[in-house]
Design a protein around this motif. Structure first.
Motif, PDB file in Angstrom:
ATOM      1  N   GLN A 238      27.073  61.569  34.774  1.00 50.66           N
ATOM      2  CA  GLN A 238      26.236  62.437  33.942  1.00 50.66           C
ATOM      3  C   GLN A 238      27.036  63.140  32.846  1.00 50.66           C
ATOM      4  N   GLY A 239      28.369  62.933  32.835  1.00 50.48           N
ATOM      5  CA  GLY A 239      29.207  63.557  31.821  1.00 50.48           C
ATOM      6  C   GLY A 239      29.834  64.870  32.249  1.00 50.48           C
ATOM      7  N   ASP A 240      29.652  65.266  33.521  1.00 50.22           N
ATOM      8  CA  ASP A 240      30.287  66.482  34.020  1.00 50.22           C
ATOM      9  C   ASP A 240      31.776  66.227  34.232  1.00 50.22           C
ATOM     10  N   GLN A 241      32.607  67.188  33.871  1.00 44.88           N
ATOM     11  CA  GLN A 241      34.063  67.057  34.020  1.00 44.88           C
ATOM     12  C   GLN A 241      34.522  67.806  35.263  1.00 44.88           C
ATOM     13  N   ILE A 242      35.308  67.127  36.099  1.00 43.58           N
ATOM     14  CA  ILE A 242      35.806  67.717  37.345  1.00 43.58           C
ATOM     15  C   ILE A 242      37.325  67.622  37.356  1.00 43.58           C
ATOM     16  N   MET A 243      37.989  68.753  37.624  1.00 47.00           N
ATOM     17  CA  MET A 243      39.449  68.757  37.769  1.00 47.00           C
ATOM     18  C   MET A 243      39.814  69.506  39.034  1.00 47.00           C
ATOM     19  N   VAL A 244      40.622  68.880  39.885  1.00 48.86           N
ATOM     20  CA  VAL A 244      41.079  69.479  41.137  1.00 48.86           C
ATOM     21  C   VAL A 244      42.593  69.612  41.069  1.00 48.86           C
ATOM     22  N   THR A 245      43.116  70.810  41.358  1.00 45.53           N
ATOM     23  CA  THR A 245      44.555  71.051  41.335  1.00 45.53           C
ATOM     24  C   THR A 245      44.978  71.767  42.614  1.00 45.53           C
ATOM     25  N   ALA A 246      46.292  71.797  42.858  1.00 46.49           N
ATOM     26  CA  ALA A 246      46.856  72.503  44.012  1.00 46.49           C
ATOM     27  C   ALA A 246      48.285  72.895  43.688  1.00 46.49           C
ATOM     28  N   SER A 247      48.831  73.843  44.445  1.00 49.64           N
ATOM     29  CA  SER A 247      50.231  74.213  44.229  1.00 49.64           C
ATOM     30  C   SER A 247      51.153  73.170  44.842  1.00 49.64           C
ATOM     31  N   THR A 248      50.830  72.706  46.042  1.00 50.81           N
ATOM     32  CA  THR A 248      51.589  71.630  46.698  1.00 50.81           C
ATOM     33  C   THR A 248      50.632  70.748  47.478  1.00 50.81           C
ATOM     34  N   ALA A 249      51.054  69.512  47.722  1.00 53.89           N
ATOM     35  CA  ALA A 249      50.242  68.575  48.513  1.00 53.89           C
ATOM     36  C   ALA A 249      51.158  67.664  49.307  1.00 53.89           C
ATOM     37  N   ARG A 250      50.687  67.278  50.488  1.00 53.74           N
ATOM     38  CA  ARG A 250      51.425  66.354  51.348  1.00 53.74           C
ATOM     39  C   ARG A 250      50.508  65.195  51.731  1.00 53.74           C
ATOM     40  N   PRO A 251      51.046  63.999  51.847  1.00 52.60           N
ATOM     41  CA  PRO A 251      50.205  62.871  52.257  1.00 52.60           C
ATOM     42  C   PRO A 251      49.728  63.043  53.688  1.00 52.60           C
ATOM     43  N   GLY A 252      48.614  62.420  54.002  1.00 51.93           N
ATOM     44  CA  GLY A 252      48.065  62.505  55.350  1.00 51.93           C
ATOM     45  C   GLY A 252      48.995  61.891  56.381  1.00 51.93           C
TER      46      GLY A 252
ATOM     47  N   ALA B 252      52.397  70.763  42.309  1.00 49.64           N
ATOM     48  CA  ALA B 252      51.383  70.855  41.237  1.00 49.64           C
ATOM     49  C   ALA B 252      50.646  69.531  40.995  1.00 49.64           C
ATOM     50  N   PRO B 253      50.072  68.913  42.051  1.00 47.83           N
ATOM     51  CA  PRO B 253      49.297  67.687  41.824  1.00 47.83           C
ATOM     52  C   PRO B 253      47.937  68.018  41.200  1.00 47.83           C
ATOM     53  N   PHE B 254      47.309  67.019  40.576  1.00 50.79           N
ATOM     54  CA  PHE B 254      45.970  67.248  40.035  1.00 50.79           C
ATOM     55  C   PHE B 254      45.182  65.938  40.040  1.00 50.79           C
ATOM     56  N   PHE B 255      43.874  66.086  40.110  1.00 49.26           N
ATOM     57  CA  PHE B 255      42.945  64.960  40.054  1.00 49.26           C
ATOM     58  C   PHE B 255      41.873  65.339  39.054  1.00 49.26           C
ATOM     59  N   SER B 256      41.555  64.451  38.144  1.00 47.45           N
ATOM     60  CA  SER B 256      40.501  64.754  37.176  1.00 47.45           C
ATOM     61  C   SER B 256      39.636  63.522  36.959  1.00 47.45           C
ATOM     62  N   GLY B 257      38.396  63.764  36.609  1.00 47.43           N
ATOM     63  CA  GLY B 257      37.476  62.667  36.361  1.00 47.43           C
ATOM     64  C   GLY B 257      36.194  63.171  35.723  1.00 47.43           C
ATOM     65  N   THR B 258      35.353  62.246  35.349  1.00 49.15           N
ATOM     66  CA  THR B 258      34.070  62.561  34.721  1.00 49.15           C
ATOM     67  C   THR B 258      32.966  61.846  35.486  1.00 49.15           C
ATOM     68  N   THR B 259      31.899  62.566  35.802  1.00 44.35           N
ATOM     69  CA  THR B 259      30.792  61.959  36.524  1.00 44.35           C
ATOM     70  C   THR B 259      29.968  61.079  35.590  1.00 44.35           C
TER      71      THR B 259
ATOM     72  N   SER C 282      33.269  62.657  42.608  1.00 42.55           N
ATOM     73  CA  SER C 282      32.695  61.919  41.482  1.00 42.55           C
ATOM     74  C   SER C 282      31.341  62.460  41.041  1.00 42.55           C
ATOM     75  N   ALA C 283      30.905  63.578  41.642  1.00 39.48           N
ATOM     76  CA  ALA C 283      29.617  64.172  41.282  1.00 39.48           C
ATOM     77  C   ALA C 283      29.677  65.667  41.568  1.00 39.48           C
ATOM     78  N   VAL C 284      28.785  66.427  40.944  1.00 35.42           N
ATOM     79  CA  VAL C 284      28.706  67.861  41.210  1.00 35.42           C
ATOM     80  C   VAL C 284      27.804  68.041  42.421  1.00 35.42           C
ATOM     81  N   SER C 285      28.433  68.009  43.589  1.00 43.48           N
ATOM     82  CA  SER C 285      27.704  68.098  44.845  1.00 43.48           C
ATOM     83  C   SER C 285      28.616  68.720  45.891  1.00 43.48           C
ATOM     84  N   ALA C 286      28.131  69.749  46.585  1.00 45.12           N
ATOM     85  CA  ALA C 286      28.945  70.415  47.599  1.00 45.12           C
ATOM     86  C   ALA C 286      28.041  70.984  48.678  1.00 45.12           C
ATOM     87  N   GLU C 287      28.634  71.223  49.846  1.00 44.83           N
ATOM     88  CA  GLU C 287      27.871  71.757  50.971  1.00 44.83           C
ATOM     89  C   GLU C 287      28.757  72.659  51.809  1.00 44.83           C
ATOM     90  N   SER C 288      28.208  73.799  52.183  1.00 45.90           N
ATOM     91  CA  SER C 288      28.899  74.721  53.078  1.00 45.90           C
ATOM     92  C   SER C 288      28.269  74.612  54.458  1.00 45.90           C
TER      93      SER C 288
END
Length: 200
Positions: free
Chosen positions: A66-80, A57-64, A146-152
């Motif tokens: 511009q004031g946008d709030q971003i939170m990233v979570t997962a059930s499990t994580a392993r280091p690279g 249950a790791p998580f990463f959170s931050g604010t851009t 750190s920003a609301v930006s994504a690409e598929s």
């Protein structure tokens, strides 16, 4: 010997015997212990945990900026496995709350997070849901942290109030600083319009 002394003498014998009888009864009526109980973990899960480090249950959170709030979570994580490879995660999810209003969620079966490169990679059955009712499905999506930006990089399929839309690529970004975030569809865009949805 007076009556009080006799009573005390009897109790000195009677009370320990009563306690012993109660303890014997507890042992006789207690359930047997299963000495062959199975550990509540699958063998595969034990092997995976033994192979390397894992965070639950790791998580990463931050604010851009511009004031946008971003939170990233997962059930499990392993280091690279090597430097620059990023941490791998299962059931990767992100929630983005825009300062201008509205929110967006991202979910995928797996992915990788690269904090030093300011990006997260969502892979496998990626689903993006916006607060205005648009649901986008794709196989891979790269997002900034750190920003609301994504690409598929690959094709996407979106369903929403207007109908079903397919495209070869999707971009999530604001046209200018402080502008609202938009979903831009590119390459072979096709919309199957459903007028019954707009009439509801």
């Amino acid at each position: 010997m007076d009556r009080y002394s006799r009573t005390v003498a009897y109790l000195k014998v009677l009370l320990p015997l009563t306690a012993l009888a109660l303890l014997s009864t507890l042992f006789l009526i207690s359930r047997g212990i299963d000495t062959e109980a199975v550990i509540p973990f699958a063998q595969k899960e034990i092997e995976e945990r033994m192979r390397g480090q894992q965070v639950t249950a790791p998580f990463f959170s931050g604010t851009t900026s511009q004031g946008d709030q971003i939170m990233v979570t997962a059930s499990t994580a392993r280091p690279g496995s090597s430097s620059g490879s990023g941490a791998t995660a299962n059931d990767l999810q992100a929630e983005i709350r825009m300062a201008t209003g509205g929110q967006m969620t991202l979910a995928s079966e797996s992915g990788s997070v690269y904090p030093d490169q300011d990006r997260a990679l969502f892979k496998g059955n990626v689903i993006l849901t916006s607060s205005d009712g648009l649901v986008v499905e794709t196989e891979e999506l790269e997002s900034a942290l750190s920003a609301v930006s994504a690409e598929s990089p690959g094709p996407v399929r979106a369903t929403g109030p207007l109908g079903v839309l397919t495209a070869g690529q999707m971009l999530v970004r604001a046209e200018s600083e402080g502008a609202p975030v938009q979903l831009l569809f590119k390459n072979r865009v096709k919309l199957v319009y459903d007028p019954s949805k707009t009439e509801r």
